[in-house]
Write an enzyme that holds these catalytic residues in place. Sequence first.
Site, PDB file in Angstrom:
ATOM      1  N   CYS A   1       9.271   6.403  67.646  1.00 54.62           N
ATOM      2  CA  CYS A   1       8.573   7.096  66.564  1.00 54.62           C
ATOM      3  C   CYS A   1       9.314   8.349  66.097  1.00 54.62           C
ATOM      4  CB  CYS A   1       7.148   7.449  66.995  1.00 54.62           C
ATOM      5  SG  CYS A   1       7.050   8.283  68.596  1.00 54.62           S
TER       6      CYS A   1
ATOM      7  N   HIS B   1       3.512  13.733  64.697  1.00 57.68           N
ATOM      8  CA  HIS B   1       4.545  14.445  65.435  1.00 57.68           C
ATOM      9  C   HIS B   1       5.277  15.411  64.503  1.00 57.68           C
ATOM     10  CE1 HIS B   1       3.711  11.714  68.562  1.00 57.68           C
ATOM     11  NE2 HIS B   1       4.762  10.920  68.503  1.00 57.68           N
TER      12      HIS B   1
END
Length: 316
Positions: A129, A231
């Site tokens: 990711c 994130h």
Amino acid sequence: MNKQFSVAIVGATGLVGKTMLAVLHARRFPVSQLVLFAESDGVADTPFGTLPVLALSQANVYRNPCDLALFAVSSEISIAYAQIFATMGTVVIDNSSAWRMDDSVPLVIPEVNPASAFLHNGIVANPNCTTIQILTAVAPLYRKFGIDRMIVSTYQSVSGAGAMGLCELESGIDGFFEKPIKNNLLPKIDSYIDGGYTGEELKIINETHKILSTQIRVSATCVRVPITRCHGASVNLRLRASATLGEVSQALREAPSVTVGDIPTPYDCVGGDGVTVGRLRRDESEANCFNMWIVADNLRKGAATNAVQIAELLIR
């Protein structure tokens, strides 16, 4: 008539599996049939309606051939089942780390290296990711100016650790993470491997080299933070060619799936399918260096959306 495709979701009841279903529906992927696999039989409420869930087994796989299979499972399960699907003619797009560094398996970010997707032998790997969100923004700068080295610090939400990580933060009951996550920061994601680096940090380093086909010098520090989703990454780049701040900003504004903002936060990007870059500035301590802050939804662009984009590439 436009062609439609049968699609399997392996790990359909997990966080990423559910997001894959949402993204398929939102992007109007041409689905003729959906086959959902999980640990056990059941039913699932999806954007496509209430659908049966099949226990993942060889027998159930053989009975339900599909054109494409999106995997949202552990590396161990992917190793056990991906090639079974592939031998049936199904193209597997795998979200685990099982195949990422396999030389025979392409590692693909559609905005960065789309042609690699067509070099598959039945399996395409979805990058980590954080690698996805960083390289979506960094790759256009690499192509235009070259990059000598990259220093990365990530701030990763608990959903990156799956449903159990999310549960620990929301319940306040400790035990899943190595140390309490509520009101805390954990500067260790994954196990220690080489020289004090963790597996998560080495993923960023090694996947960057594979995707860009270059040995850019990369150093990474990955930190788990007490937020539920999305994130952030602080990135410092040293470019090979001289560039002004305006030229770097313009290259980012022209890049696909990249938005340039001022102070983008995880809160701002929940549900988004791209990445947002902010705090863009010169690093005055080093010649031709720039700092930037990159945020993205780890469950969407960092996982499910990237996988669906790969599928879209393959069916064109």
